[in-house]
Design an enzyme around this catalytic site. Structure first.
Site, PDB file in Angstrom:
ATOM      1  N   THR A   1       0.841  -1.233  -0.026  1.00 22.31           N
ATOM      2  CA  THR A   1      -0.126  -0.089   0.067  1.00 22.31           C
ATOM      3  C   THR A   1       0.850   1.222  -0.087  1.00 22.31           C
ATOM      4  OG1 THR A   1      -0.145   0.315   2.454  1.00 22.31           O
ATOM      5  CG2 THR A   1      -1.671  -1.442   1.559  1.00 22.31           C
ATOM      6  N   CYS A   2       0.339   2.408   0.069  1.00 24.65           N
ATOM      7  CA  CYS A   2       1.103   3.575  -0.136  1.00 24.65           C
ATOM      8  C   CYS A   2       1.922   3.778   1.304  1.00 24.65           C
ATOM      9  CB  CYS A   2       0.426   4.814  -0.230  1.00 24.65           C
ATOM     10  SG  CYS A   2      -1.149   4.793   0.126  1.00 24.65           S
TER      11      CYS A   2
ATOM     12  N   GLU B   1      -7.984   3.944  10.233  1.00 21.86           N
ATOM     13  CA  GLU B   1      -8.498   4.226   9.134  1.00 21.86           C
ATOM     14  C   GLU B   1      -9.013   2.769   8.344  1.00 21.86           C
ATOM     15  OE1 GLU B   1      -7.047   3.424   5.897  1.00 21.86           O
ATOM     16  OE2 GLU B   1      -5.032   2.917   6.668  1.00 21.86           O
TER      17      GLU B   1
ATOM     18  N   ALA C   1      -8.528  10.169 -10.158  1.00 19.38           N
ATOM     19  CA  ALA C   1      -9.630  10.069  -9.181  1.00 19.38           C
ATOM     20  C   ALA C   1      -9.537   8.892  -8.446  1.00 19.38           C
ATOM     21  CB  ALA C   1     -11.051  10.341 -10.196  1.00 19.38           C
ATOM     22  N   GLY C   2      -8.777   8.525  -7.569  1.00 20.18           N
ATOM     23  CA  GLY C   2      -8.613   7.201  -6.740  1.00 20.18           C
ATOM     24  C   GLY C   2      -9.618   7.659  -5.710  1.00 20.18           C
TER      25      GLY C   2
ATOM     26  N   MET D   1      -9.344   7.255  -2.551  1.00 15.87           N
ATOM     27  CA  MET D   1      -8.923   8.086  -1.279  1.00 15.87           C
ATOM     28  C   MET D   1      -9.083   9.773  -1.724  1.00 15.87           C
ATOM     29  SD  MET D   1      -7.564   7.747   1.539  1.00 15.87           S
ATOM     30  CE  MET D   1      -6.854   8.828   2.757  1.00 15.87           C
TER      31      MET D   1
END
Lengths: 425, 274
Positions: free
Chosen positions: A49-50, A114, A190-191, A193
Site C-alpha cells: 500500500t502507500c 482508518e 480520481a482514486g 482516497m
C-alpha cells in the site's frame, strides 16, 4: 516450519524509500510467482500500500529466506540492498502473526483506525489465493486476521474517531484559507482516497471543482458527482489558475507538477495561496514547490505530522485493540501447534481410543453371561481394529514424502476426524 | 487620584496579560473573555487618567516621555479593543496586553513631573495631530503583532510541524487580512496626522513642511507602508512578504518615534524628554 514477515512501513522507512519499493498490482503478481518458485519458500503473500510493503512467507529456514527476499527485492526493484536494508523489519512466528493482525485491524496504520487497510489486505489475500501462492497456513492466518480486525472494529472506539487523511487535509486547508466557502479544488487522478478527500472539502464549502484523470470517462463520472468540470490531463496547468486546493493521487512514476510549472503562475494568480495535497506514492507533486511563497505542499508523510496529536487520545482504545490482537494470536498459535504431526497422531489415537472405550462399555454392560476370558478377547479385537484402521493414515502423516504439503494433509486429517474441538470457525 | 488611576491601569493590564497567556495555553473562551474585560478595565482607568490630565493642563498629555509612553500604551490598547469588537483576534491579546503593560510600566518608572503647558501648544490642530498619529502608531503596532503571528504560523505550516502554535493561532488568511486592515487604518491615520500636523505648522511657524528629522523619518515610514499597500493592490502581495514589510515598517516607525528624538534634533524632541 516458520511464519516470516519481512517489510517496511511508514514508521521504519521514509517516503522516498517506500516509493522505490512500492509494488503495483501487476508487479505483485510477478513477484509472487517468482517468490513461490524459490526453493526456500513454501507459501507467499505480498501486501503493498502507500504506507507499507510486507512479505508474508512460510519457510523452513528463516535466515536463508530473509536473505533470499532481500536480494529478490533488490533485484526486482533495481535498488541496491544497502539502501533499504536498515528500514526493513523481520518478524518471526508469533511476532509475525501479531503484526499482521495489527495491520489488518488498522492499529499499525499511519492513521490508526482508518478503514482502507482491511480492504487492501483482502485484495492482497485474493491475489495470492488466485495465484495459488498461499496455502493452508497463510489462508488460515488471513481468515483469522479478518475476524480479529472485525472484533477490533466493533469492540473498540478506534474506528469511530479515526481521523482520515482527508480530515487532516481539510483542517490544514482551514488553517491556510480560514473559510473554505466558495473555494476551488482540482482533483488530479480520481482514486478512492482522493475522492473521499474531495467529498470532505465539498462538505466544507468548496464548490468550484475540476477533475482530471488519465481516462477521461472516469473524470466525467466523478465531476458529475460534485457538479464539477472534467478536464483533460493537458489542461491541468491552466486550471490551476482557478483553484485554491489541489489533491493529487495518480499512479504516475514521475512528478506531474514541478517547481517551474507553478512559479510563473503566482504573479497572474495575484499570489493567492495554493495548497497541494499529494496522497500519491510515488509523489506527484515536486516537494520543491513548497518553497514558493504562499504555496504549501503536503504529502502523506507530512499529513501524518498533523495527525499525530490525535494519537494520544486513542492510546487507550489502541490498548484494547492490542488485547484483541493478542487473543487472536494465541488462538492462532494453538491451531498452528496442532498442525505438528505428533500431536495430530496423538489426538487421532485418543479420539479412536475414547470411542472404542465408550462403545465397548456399552456393549459389555449389555452382555450378562460373559467370561473374563471372552471379555479380554473382545477388548483385544476392538483395539486391533482401531489400530489397523489408523495404521495407514499414521504412516502417511509420518512419511517424509508428504512433508512438503504436510500442513495441508494435517489440516485435512484434523478436519476429517473433527479433531479441532476448540476451533472457532 | 492620578497615581491611583495609574496603579489601577498597571494592575489591570498585568492581570489581563496573565489572562491572555493562560488563554494561549488553555484555549478556553471564558478565560479569553475575562482577559478581555481586564484589558477594558486598564483602558478605562487610563482614560480617566488622561482626561484628568487634559483637564488639568488643557493639552493632550504628551509633553514628556512619561506622558508620551502612557498615551502610546493607551492608543494601542484602544485600537486593539476596537479591532476586537470587529474581528476575532483572540491570541493577539497575548501580544498586545504584555506590550501595553510593559510600556505603561516603563512610563511609570519615569519622572511624572507635569510640564507647564506652552501657550503655543494650545490648538485643536495639534490635538488632532497627536491623536491621529498615535492611533496610527497603535494600528501599526497591532499590524506588527499580527505580522509576527503570521510568520510563526506560516513557518509551522511550511515546515509541516503542527506544533504548539499551529492549533492556537488563527488561520493564515485571517491573520493576513486583519494585518491588512490594521495597516489600512494605520496608514489613513498617519496621513491624517501629517495633514493636521502640517496645518498646525503653517499656523504656528508659517510653513507646512520644514525638513525636520522627525518629518523626514515619518515620511520614510509612510513611504514603506505606502509601498506595501501599493504592492498589495497591484500585485496581490500578501502573506510572508507583506508580513516582513509590516515588521520593517514598524521598525522604521519605532526609530521615528524614539530614535530620531534621541539621536537627532528637531522640534519634536521635548515631548520625549525624561
Amino acid at each position: 516450519m516458520h511464519i516470516l514477515l519481512i517489510g517496511l512501513n511508514h514508521k521504519s522507512a521514509p517516503i522516498e524509500i517506500r516509493e522505490c519499493l512500492a509494488f503495483s498490482n501487476e508487479d505483485i503478481g510477478k513477484a509472487l510467482t517468482t517468490l513461490s518458485a524459490l526453493p526456500e519458500i513454501e507459501e507467499a503473500m505480498l501486501i503493498s500500500t502507500c504506507n507499507r510493503v510486507e512479505f508474508l512467507i512460510t519457510a523452513q529456514n528463516t535466515t536463508e529466506t530473509v536473505t533470499a527476499i532481500k536480494s529478490f527485492l533488490a533485484e526486482f526493484k533495481k535498488t541496491p540492498e544497502h539502501k533499504f536494508e536498515k528500514t526493513l523489519y523481520v518478524y518471526e512466528d508469533d511476532e509475525a502473526v501479531r503484526h499482521i493482525f495489527k495491520v489488518a485491524s488498522s492499529l499499525d496504520s499511519m492513521i490508526v483506525g482508518e478503514p482502507q487497510i482491511l480492504g487492501q489486505i483482502k485484495a492482497a489475500y485474493r491475489q495470492s489465493t488466485e495465484l495459488n501462492t498461499s496455502g493452508v497456513i497463510l489462508n488460515r492466518l488471513f481468515h483469522k486476521a479478518f475476524s480479529v480486525a472485525k472484533r477490533v472494529r466493533t469492540e473498540t472506539g478506534i474506528a469511530d474517531h479515526a481521523v482520515s487523511i482527508s480530515y487532516a487535509a481539510v483542517e490544514l486547508a482551514k488553517k491556510i484559507f480560514d473559510d473554505l466557502q466558495g473555494r476551488g479544488a482540482l482533483l488530479i487522478g480520481a482514486g478512492e482516497m482522493a475522492v473521499l478527500a474531495l467529498e470532505h472539502l465539498a462538505r466544507n464549502g468548496v464548490n468550484k471543482i475540476f477533475v482530471a484523470n488519465r481516462t477521461f470517462e472516469r473524470a466525467v463520472e466523478v465531476a458529475a458527482r460534485f457538479r464539477g468540470t472534467p478536464i483533460r490531463f493537458e489542461e491541468i496547468t491552466d486550471s490551476l489558475f482557478n483553484v485554491d486546493i489541489v489533491i493529487s493521487s495518480t499512479g504516475a512514476q514521475h512528478h506531474i507538477l514541478t517547481h517551474k510549472d507553478i512559479k510563473p503562475l503566482m504573479r497572474p494568480r495575484r499570489n493567492r495561496s495554493l495548497f497541494f495535497i499529494d496522497i500519491a506514492v510515488p509523489r506527484d507533486i515536486d516537494p520543491n514547490i513548497n518553497r514558493i511563497n504562499n504555496v504549501y505542499v503536503y504529502d502523506i508523510d507530512d499529513l501524518k505530522g498533523v495527525i499525530d496529536k490525535n494519537i494520544e487520545d486513542r492510546k487507550k482504545e489502541a490498548m484494547r485493540g492490542d488485547r484483541i490482537v493478542d487473543e487472536g494470536a494465541i488462538q492462532f498459535r494453538k491451531w498452528l501447534e496442532s498442525l505438528e504431526v505428533t500431536p495430530t497422531i496423538v489426538a487421532l489415537r485418543n479420539k479412536a481410543e475414547t470411542i472404542r472405550k465408550a462403545e465397548l462399555e456399552k456393549t459389555i454392560s449389555g452382555l450378562k453371561s460373559i467370561s473374563d476370558k471372552d471379555r479380554v478377547a473382545i477388548e483385544r479385537l476392538t483395539a486391533s481394529i482401531c489400530n489397523k484402521i489408523l495404521h495407514d493414515p499414521t504412516i502417511f502423516l509420518k512419511r517424509p514424502g508428504c512433508w512438503e504439503r504436510r500442513g495441508f494433509y494435517i489440516d485435512a486429517a484434523r478436519k476429517l476426524f473433527n479433531l479441532n474441538e476448540d476451533d472457532d470457525q | 487620584m492620578n497615581n491611583v488611576c495609574l496603579a489601577l491601569a498597571i494592575a489591570f493590564y498585568l492581570l489581563s496579560t496573565v489572562g491572555y497567556i493562560v488563554y494561549v495555553f488553555r484555549q478556553k473562551r471564558k478565560i479569553h473573555k475575562i482577559a478581555s474585560i481586564l484589558l477594558w478595565g486598564g483602558f478605562i482607568a487610563q482614560t480617566v487618567l488622561l482626561i484628568s490630565r487634559y483637564v488639568e493642563t488643557g493639552n493632550v498629555p504628551v509633553h514628556n516621555m512619561h506622558e508620551t509612553l502612557l498615551f502610546f500604551a493607551w492608543s494601542i490598547a484602544g485600537v486593539f479593543l476596537f479591532f476586537q469588537l470587529k474581528f476575532e483576534l483572540m491570541v493577539l491579546g497575548a501580544f498586545i496586553a504584555p506590550l501595553t503593560t510593559l510600556i505603561v510600566f516603563a512610563a511609570s518608572m519615569l519622572s511624572r513631573e507635569p510640564v507647564p503647558g506652552d501657550p503655543v501648544l494650545k490648538s485643536i490642530w495639534l490635538a488632532l495631530h497627536v491623536v491621529t498619529i498615535f492611533m496610527g502608531n497603535a494600528a501599526f503596532a497591532v499590524a506588527f503583532g499580527l505580522a509576527i503571528i503570521y510568520l510563526i504560523q506560516e513557518r509551522q505550516i511550511k515546515e509541516k510541524k503542527a506544533g504548539f502554535f499551529y492549533r492556537r493561532f488563527p488561520s493564515l488568511n485571517r491573520v493576513d487580512s486583519m494585518g491588512y486592515a490594521s495597516i489600512v487604518v494605520g496608514f489613513s491615520m498617519l496621513t491624517l496626522g501629517f495633514i493636521t500636523g502640517a496645518v498646525y505648522a503653517q499656523l504656528v511657524w508659517g510653513r507646512f513642511w520644514s525638513w525636520d528629522p522627525k518629518e523626514v523619518w515619518s515620511l520614510i515610514t509612510w513611504l514603506i507602508y505606502a509601498a506595501l499597500l501599493h504592492e498589495r493592490l497591484v500585485a496581490g502581495w500578501h502573506g510572508r512578504r507583506a508580513a516582513i514589510m509590516a515588521i520593517i515598517g514598524f521598525a522604521a516607525l519605532l526609530f521615528t518615534f524614539f530614535g530620531v528624538n534621541f539621536l537627532l534634533k528637531g522640534h519634536h524632541a521635548p515631548f520625549t524628554k525624561f
